[in-house]
Scaffold this motif. Structure first.
Motif, PDB file in Angstrom:
ATOM      1  N   UNK A  26       3.581 -10.876  -3.124  1.00 55.37           N
ATOM      2  CA  UNK A  26       3.062 -10.603  -1.786  1.00 55.37           C
ATOM      3  C   UNK A  26       3.878  -9.510  -1.084  1.00 55.37           C
ATOM      4  N   UNK A  27       5.165  -9.476  -1.361  1.00 52.40           N
ATOM      5  CA  UNK A  27       5.995  -8.407  -0.774  1.00 52.40           C
ATOM      6  C   UNK A  27       5.505  -7.041  -1.247  1.00 52.40           C
ATOM      7  N   UNK A  28       5.149  -6.960  -2.518  1.00 50.23           N
ATOM      8  CA  UNK A  28       4.655  -5.691  -3.045  1.00 50.23           C
ATOM      9  C   UNK A  28       3.274  -5.350  -2.468  1.00 50.23           C
ATOM     10  N   UNK A  29       2.442  -6.366  -2.259  1.00 52.60           N
ATOM     11  CA  UNK A  29       1.150  -6.100  -1.636  1.00 52.60           C
ATOM     12  C   UNK A  29       1.337  -5.471  -0.260  1.00 52.60           C
ATOM     13  N   UNK A  30       2.247  -6.034   0.520  1.00 47.11           N
ATOM     14  CA  UNK A  30       2.496  -5.500   1.860  1.00 47.11           C
ATOM     15  C   UNK A  30       3.128  -4.113   1.789  1.00 47.11           C
ATOM     16  N   UNK A  31       3.992  -3.889   0.794  1.00 46.48           N
ATOM     17  CA  UNK A  31       4.569  -2.550   0.619  1.00 46.48           C
ATOM     18  C   UNK A  31       3.482  -1.530   0.313  1.00 46.48           C
ATOM     19  N   UNK A  32       2.543  -1.893  -0.560  1.00 49.34           N
ATOM     20  CA  UNK A  32       1.433  -0.988  -0.881  1.00 49.34           C
ATOM     21  C   UNK A  32       0.565  -0.731   0.345  1.00 49.34           C
ATOM     22  N   UNK A  33       0.297  -1.764   1.128  1.00 49.16           N
ATOM     23  CA  UNK A  33      -0.489  -1.608   2.345  1.00 49.16           C
ATOM     24  C   UNK A  33       0.200  -0.648   3.313  1.00 49.16           C
ATOM     25  N   UNK A  34       1.517  -0.804   3.464  1.00 47.36           N
ATOM     26  CA  UNK A  34       2.264   0.062   4.374  1.00 47.36           C
ATOM     27  C   UNK A  34       2.246   1.508   3.909  1.00 47.36           C
ATOM     28  N   UNK A  35       2.366   1.725   2.602  1.00 46.46           N
ATOM     29  CA  UNK A  35       2.300   3.101   2.078  1.00 46.46           C
ATOM     30  C   UNK A  35       0.933   3.715   2.341  1.00 46.46           C
TER      31      UNK A  35
ATOM     32  N   UNK B   3      -8.966   3.734   2.957  1.00 46.06           N
ATOM     33  CA  UNK B   3      -7.703   3.008   3.081  1.00 46.06           C
ATOM     34  C   UNK B   3      -7.883   1.758   3.931  1.00 46.06           C
ATOM     35  N   UNK B   4      -8.631   1.859   5.020  1.00 44.93           N
ATOM     36  CA  UNK B   4      -8.835   0.713   5.908  1.00 44.93           C
ATOM     37  C   UNK B   4      -9.538  -0.430   5.178  1.00 44.93           C
ATOM     38  N   UNK B   5     -10.475  -0.092   4.312  1.00 46.35           N
ATOM     39  CA  UNK B   5     -11.141  -1.139   3.542  1.00 46.35           C
ATOM     40  C   UNK B   5     -10.184  -1.803   2.554  1.00 46.35           C
ATOM     41  N   UNK B   6      -9.339  -1.006   1.898  1.00 40.09           N
ATOM     42  CA  UNK B   6      -8.365  -1.587   0.969  1.00 40.09           C
ATOM     43  C   UNK B   6      -7.383  -2.506   1.698  1.00 40.09           C
ATOM     44  N   UNK B   7      -6.857  -2.012   2.806  1.00 35.55           N
ATOM     45  CA  UNK B   7      -5.818  -2.750   3.517  1.00 35.55           C
ATOM     46  C   UNK B   7      -6.377  -4.023   4.149  1.00 35.55           C
ATOM     47  N   UNK B   8      -7.558  -3.948   4.753  1.00 35.66           N
ATOM     48  CA  UNK B   8      -8.134  -5.156   5.344  1.00 35.66           C
ATOM     49  C   UNK B   8      -8.511  -6.167   4.266  1.00 35.66           C
ATOM     50  N   UNK B   9      -8.937  -5.683   3.097  1.00 33.77           N
ATOM     51  CA  UNK B   9      -9.216  -6.588   1.986  1.00 33.77           C
ATOM     52  C   UNK B   9      -7.962  -7.293   1.504  1.00 33.77           C
ATOM     53  N   UNK B  10      -6.869  -6.556   1.408  1.00 30.21           N
ATOM     54  CA  UNK B  10      -5.608  -7.162   1.012  1.00 30.21           C
ATOM     55  C   UNK B  10      -5.098  -8.141   2.070  1.00 30.21           C
ATOM     56  N   UNK B  11      -5.363  -7.835   3.326  1.00 31.13           N
ATOM     57  CA  UNK B  11      -4.960  -8.752   4.398  1.00 31.13           C
ATOM     58  C   UNK B  11      -5.652 -10.101   4.245  1.00 31.13           C
ATOM     59  N   UNK B  12      -6.934 -10.091   3.898  1.00 37.16           N
ATOM     60  CA  UNK B  12      -7.644 -11.346   3.655  1.00 37.16           C
ATOM     61  C   UNK B  12      -7.046 -12.068   2.458  1.00 37.16           C
ATOM     62  N   UNK B  13      -6.713 -11.324   1.419  1.00 36.37           N
ATOM     63  CA  UNK B  13      -6.127 -11.947   0.229  1.00 36.37           C
ATOM     64  C   UNK B  13      -4.798 -12.623   0.563  1.00 36.37           C
ATOM     65  N   UNK B  14      -3.985 -11.983   1.364  1.00 36.21           N
ATOM     66  CA  UNK B  14      -2.698 -12.562   1.761  1.00 36.21           C
ATOM     67  C   UNK B  14      -2.906 -13.834   2.569  1.00 36.21           C
ATOM     68  N   UNK B  15      -3.929 -13.865   3.395  1.00 37.36           N
ATOM     69  CA  UNK B  15      -4.218 -15.046   4.211  1.00 37.36           C
ATOM     70  C   UNK B  15      -4.885 -16.155   3.392  1.00 37.36           C
ATOM     71  N   UNK B  16      -5.356 -15.829   2.197  1.00 39.65           N
ATOM     72  CA  UNK B  16      -6.046 -16.833   1.404  1.00 39.65           C
ATOM     73  C   UNK B  16      -7.323 -17.289   2.080  1.00 39.65           C
ATOM     74  N   UNK B  17      -7.612 -18.584   1.969  1.00 37.64           N
ATOM     75  CA  UNK B  17      -8.839 -19.113   2.569  1.00 37.64           C
ATOM     76  C   UNK B  17      -8.905 -18.914   4.066  1.00 37.64           C
ATOM     77  N   UNK B  18      -7.755 -18.901   4.727  1.00 34.17           N
ATOM     78  CA  UNK B  18      -7.742 -18.697   6.173  1.00 34.17           C
ATOM     79  C   UNK B  18      -8.245 -17.293   6.548  1.00 34.17           C
ATOM     80  N   UNK B  19      -8.055 -16.358   5.668  1.00 36.15           N
ATOM     81  CA  UNK B  19      -8.514 -14.998   5.956  1.00 36.15           C
ATOM     82  C   UNK B  19     -10.014 -14.852   5.992  1.00 36.15           C
ATOM     83  N   UNK B  20     -10.699 -15.856   5.437  1.00 36.63           N
ATOM     84  CA  UNK B  20     -12.156 -15.782   5.324  1.00 36.63           C
ATOM     85  C   UNK B  20     -12.868 -16.451   6.491  1.00 36.63           C
TER      86      UNK B  20
END
Length: 380
Positions: free
Chosen positions: A280-289, A325-342
């Motif tokens: 998850x740390x790497x996911x957030x790093x990729x989102x930030x980049x 980029x916005x679509x990628x990052x918002x999609x990853x944000x949902x993934x990080x939140x798991x079921x709560x993101x949906x």
């Protein structure tokens, strides 16, 4: 390219951030649910100068420059994308086109009150059978003495219902881009009505509607620019509009990144915070980049336009990259939140829906790639 923002630009960014956090963020989810148009917030934005940021001081605007405008728009979008798209079309396309091509009488009648936020502008180019190919438009404007008689339908028009003036593109000659002209149309004209209001996937607090013209008589004095200049006016406005949508996309993605960082620091699984898991740390790093790469493209396009240079390629690059980029990052944000993101209780669900349209309006990203290639390689 490194950007060193001026004190004035940083001040405007801070003011927009504080306004968005206090006035927009608390209402965004409810407005998304009820489709409530943010009229009161727009009035406050007008009072603060956010609706005349690109208008010269001569007409009551702030003349803040495109970079400061981009910064402010991103902050507004970070809180409420619906309000941001209204701000974008109003500032980038409508105010910009009227100031560049309007007569002094038109600027006094429309631009000055628009800069003050007295009413919002709308831009009517798309038709049911003419989206990416505006030269296929069939809405007509036929000269009749001192008037033009307009017939046709416009589709997917942001602020078409709640806007106070519409920049309408219509065909004054049979063929080609030189047969298109622009008009300033208001709702008081007989034969002009609002049709279907779209029930959209996202950005639900901004109205998107059909506009219907049935023998609508528009004074010739309401023509914007000269007859046959409509296509040029539209393309010029869309260059600016694409910087606006790129800035909006950046704001949505920044909100998703911020929310993901906050959630990962508080949510526990397997006895530790999510922020402790390398994956998850790497996911957030990729989102930030991704967000920072888009930020540089967006600020570059804004700076190019502010310096008076040709911004067509830079604007299309910024819009295309930032929206994807916005679509990628918002999609990853949902993934990080798991079921709560949906579920709608968490804002990343709204961010994901709001981001989806950004690759489509102000020219689809397929069109952006054509524009970029044409600027680099020439037209084929």
């Amino acid at each position: 390219m490194a950007f060193e923002l001026t004190k004035e630009q940083l001040m405007i960014q801070k003011m927009a951030r504080e306004f968005a956090a206090k006035e927009l963020a608390p209402l965004a989810a409810e407005r998304d649910r009820t489709h409530e148009y943010p009229a009161d917030s727009l009035k406050k934005m007008g009072d603060l100068g956010f609706l005349g940021m690109l208008v010269s001081e001569k007409y009551g605007g702030e003349n803040a420059g495109t970079v400061a405008y981009s910064l402010a728009l991103s902050e507004i979008a970070c809180a409420c994308a619906s309000t941001a798209v209204i701000m974008s079309v109003h500032n980038s396309i409508c105010c910009g086109s009227i100031e560049k091509y309007g007569t002094e009488e038109q600027k006094e009648e429309f631009l000055r009150p628009m800069a003050a936020g007295a009413f919002i502008g709308a831009f009517a180019l798309t038709e049911p059978e003419a989206g990416s190919d505006p030269q296929a438009m069939t809405c007509t404007a036929v000269r009749d003495g001192d008037h033009y008689i307009i017939n046709g339908t416009k589709r997917f028009i942001t602020s078409g219902k709640n806007g106070g003036v519409v920049i309408l593109l219509a065909r004054t000659a049979e063929k080609g881009s030189r047969g298109i002209s622009a008009f300033l149309v208001t709702h008081d004209f007989a034969g002009f009505s609002v049709g279907r209001i779209e029930d959209k996937m996202g950005q639900c607090a901004s109205d998107t509607v059909d506009l219907l013209f049935n023998d609508c008589r528009v004074p010739a004095s309401r023509m914007l620019g000269s007859e046959g200049e409509g296509f040029k006016i539209a393309m010029s406005g869309l260059d600016a509009g694409r910087i606006g949508i790129a800035s909006l996309s950046l704001g949505i993605a920044q909100a998703a990144l911020d929310e993901s960082i906050r959630y990962s620091r508080n949510r526990k699984q397997f006895g530790q915070n999510l922020s402790g898991f390398q994956g998850l740390r790497w996911m957030i790093a990729d989102m930030a980049m991704d967000v920072e790469a888009a930020r540089l493209l967006v600020l570059n396009a804004a700076a190019v336009k502010e310096h008076g240079e040709n911004c067509t390629a830079a604007a299309s690059m910024a819009k295309c990259y930032a929206s994807e980029m916005a679509q990628r990052v918002t999609g990853q944000a949902i993934q990080i939140h798991g079921g709560y993101g949906y579920i709608k209780e968490y804002p990343v669900e709204r961010f994901y829906r709001d981001a989806r349209i950004t690759t489509i309006y102000e020219g689809t990203n397929q069109i952006q790639r054509i524009v970029i290639a044409n600027e680099l390689l020439g037209r084929q």
